[in-house]
Design a protein around this motif. Structure first.
Motif, PDB file in Angstrom:
ATOM      1  N   THR A  34       0.835  -1.200   0.000  1.00  0.00           N
ATOM      2  CA  THR A  34       0.000   0.000   0.000  1.00  0.00           C
ATOM      3  C   THR A  34       0.863   1.241   0.000  1.00  0.00           C
ATOM      4  O   THR A  34       1.837   1.337   0.748  1.00  0.00           O
ATOM      5  N   ASP A  35       0.490   2.197  -0.847  1.00  0.00           N
ATOM      6  CA  ASP A  35       1.162   3.497  -0.856  1.00  0.00           C
ATOM      7  C   ASP A  35       0.263   4.566  -0.222  1.00  0.00           C
ATOM      8  O   ASP A  35       0.376   5.753  -0.508  1.00  0.00           O
ATOM      9  N   ASN A  36      -0.620   4.096   0.678  1.00  0.00           N
ATOM     10  CA  ASN A  36      -1.587   4.994   1.306  1.00  0.00           C
ATOM     11  C   ASN A  36      -0.930   6.143   2.059  1.00  0.00           C
ATOM     12  O   ASN A  36      -1.480   7.237   2.148  1.00  0.00           O
TER      13      ASN A  36
ATOM     14  N   PHE B 185       2.603  -3.658   5.196  1.00  0.00           N
ATOM     15  CA  PHE B 185       3.882  -3.411   4.548  1.00  0.00           C
ATOM     16  C   PHE B 185       3.759  -2.090   3.799  1.00  0.00           C
ATOM     17  O   PHE B 185       3.140  -2.035   2.731  1.00  0.00           O
ATOM     18  N   ASP B 186       4.294  -1.041   4.389  1.00  0.00           N
ATOM     19  CA  ASP B 186       4.223   0.275   3.754  1.00  0.00           C
ATOM     20  C   ASP B 186       5.146   0.290   2.548  1.00  0.00           C
ATOM     21  O   ASP B 186       6.363   0.122   2.666  1.00  0.00           O
TER      22      ASP B 186
ATOM     23  N   MET C 143       1.269  12.404   3.271  1.00  0.00           N
ATOM     24  CA  MET C 143       2.479  13.215   3.180  1.00  0.00           C
ATOM     25  C   MET C 143       2.252  14.436   2.293  1.00  0.00           C
ATOM     26  O   MET C 143       2.803  15.513   2.545  1.00  0.00           O
ATOM     27  N   SER C 144       1.444  14.260   1.244  1.00  0.00           N
ATOM     28  CA  SER C 144       1.140  15.362   0.318  1.00  0.00           C
ATOM     29  C   SER C 144      -0.364  15.402   0.087  1.00  0.00           C
ATOM     30  O   SER C 144      -0.867  14.953  -0.948  1.00  0.00           O
ATOM     31  N   PRO C 145      -1.117  15.925   1.066  1.00  0.00           N
ATOM     32  CA  PRO C 145      -2.583  15.878   0.948  1.00  0.00           C
ATOM     33  C   PRO C 145      -3.141  16.742  -0.176  1.00  0.00           C
ATOM     34  O   PRO C 145      -4.259  16.509  -0.634  1.00  0.00           O
TER      35      PRO C 145
ATOM     36  N   ASP D 290      -3.706  -1.738  -2.039  1.00  0.00           N
ATOM     37  CA  ASP D 290      -3.001  -0.811  -2.924  1.00  0.00           C
ATOM     38  C   ASP D 290      -3.183   0.640  -2.447  1.00  0.00           C
ATOM     39  O   ASP D 290      -2.512   1.080  -1.539  1.00  0.00           O
ATOM     40  N   TYR D 291      -4.123   1.355  -3.023  1.00  0.00           N
ATOM     41  CA  TYR D 291      -4.296   2.772  -2.697  1.00  0.00           C
ATOM     42  C   TYR D 291      -5.531   3.049  -1.845  1.00  0.00           C
ATOM     43  O   TYR D 291      -5.822   4.210  -1.536  1.00  0.00           O
TER      44      TYR D 291
END
Length: 381
Positions: A60-62, A97-98, A67-69, A305-306
């Motif tokens: 996941t890239d959540n 798992f980030d 970090m950049s809203p 994922d996202y």
């Protein structure tokens, strides 16, 4: 020493069947699994809700969205990690798992600049005991970026790194075998002009030729030397899969064709697909639908994922389709199987002796509504 807990009148889903029963938890572990309802006064009655193993999320890239809203906004990293973690836990994910990207395919992106801050913030929050979920690191290595190998080698020995994937998002292959889809995706996502897009395509293709094969081999060798699980990404052809299997990879992330998924399955790679693909009914890139792979029996793992909340939702949808996946098998695709693929043998299912990572959920009109989440018997949501 934790006090003993008893959870009863729950619809328990194990790796093999589901039944109304009772769990006993002690010292962070499951110590008893019983059919039937306990009459002990200290037992917590879950009212017939589902009791599932804590979900295991491999990719996941959540965190990036926190970090950049907004474009041009950089959020304080610790705050971003804590917010991301709260969302992960509320989705029933107890091990995450980030996925931190090494090599940015966005010509205007900040992934490489943000990488050290994200890594430090995850490590700091973990060390302070502030995180609800168990966070591991997944290094996503973009092979067509010139700096990928050097940055990977700087990070691979970080103690939280537990999974590595190798990918090439250059146009004309794998996820973007159809160049029109590549252009549509990147122009829409990054607001490039046609001229900027032309330049970007040429640069990516040239970098792929120069770096991709060499970096893939070097990164895989470094991972095997450290005992790290490795995943391929977006394999599209039999040749791609044979290469991945030859490198001893454990996971095939997001194969783009039925041919690649079948070959991966046959050669012993666990096939991972996006949970949003199940929820939405297909791939946003125009590739094979995850539900189609399930109908052929070659879908092993789902990843949010996202979109974290998609993970349990997709498992429930999977169990309701005509595909041979009953509820225990569908839940295993978001718990036991990803845990096994990542080398984690202490979690991922409801079984005596394993970690008491658990999710209490109701289901209304097919929608999962999470009530409580425990990590090692401690309530975290």
């Amino acid at each position: 020493m934790q006090a003993e807990q008893i959870l009863t009148n729950a619809r328990i889903v194990t790796s093999e069947w589901e039944f109304v029963g009772t769990l006993v938890l002690r010292d962070g572990l499951i110590t008893q699994v019983q059919e039937g309802i306990s009459s002990l006064p200290q037992a917590h009655n879950l009212g017939g809700d589902y009791l599932l193993p804590g979900l295991v999320e491999l990719h996941t890239d959540n965190l990036e969205k926190y970090m950049s809203p907004r474009p041009g906004v950089d959020w304080p990293p610790i705050s971003a990690v804590l917010t991301h973690d709260a969302q992960i836990a509320s989705a029933g994910i107890t091990t995450v798992f980030d996925a931190l990207a090494i090599g940015d395919v966005n010509p205007r992106g900040k992934r490489m600049q943000q990488l050290p801050a994200m890594l430090e913030a995850i490590a700091e929050a973990t060390a302070a005991g502030h995180l609800r979920a168990d966070h591991r690191l997944h290094l996503r290595c973009e092979l067509c970026h010139p700096d990928t190998l050097a940055v990977f080698r700087d990070l691979v020995d970080h103690p939280q790194v537990a999974l590595v994937s190798v990918m090439d998002h250059s146009p004309g292959q794998r996820q973007f075998a159809k160049e029109d889809k590549y252009r549509e995706y990147y122009i829409g996502k990054y607001h490039l002009s046609e001229a900027e897009m032309d330049t970007f395509v040429r640069e990516q293709q040239a970098n792929s030729i120069e770096f991709s094969d060499r970096y893939r081999r070097a990164i895989v060798e470094d991972c095997h030397a450290r005992g790290l699980s490795v995943a391929s990404h977006d394999d599209a052809t039999l040749a791609h899969v044979q290469e991945s299997a030859g490198f001893g990879m454990a996971i095939a992330e997001f194969p783009t064709t039925l041919e690649a998924a079948k070959a991966s399955h046959e050669l012993g790679l666990m096939v991972l697909m996006g949970a949003p693909n199940i929820v939405r009914g297909g791939s946003h890139s125009g590739n094979i639908a995850a539900a189609e792979l399930a109908r052929h029996g070659v879908l092993d793992i789902l990843s949010s994922d996202y979109y974290p909340a998609s993970l349990l939702q997709a498992a429930l949808l999977l169990a309701g389709q005509d595909n041979g996946y009953d509820l225990p098998r569908a839940i295993a695709s978001v718990s036991r199987v990803p845990a096994k693929a990542a080398g984690l043998d202490d979690r991922g299912e409801i079984r005596v002796g394993l970690r008491a990572d658990l999710v209490q959920a109701q289901v209304h009109a097919g929608q999962a509504v999470i009530q409580q989440v425990w990590r090692q018997a401690k309530r975290v949501f």
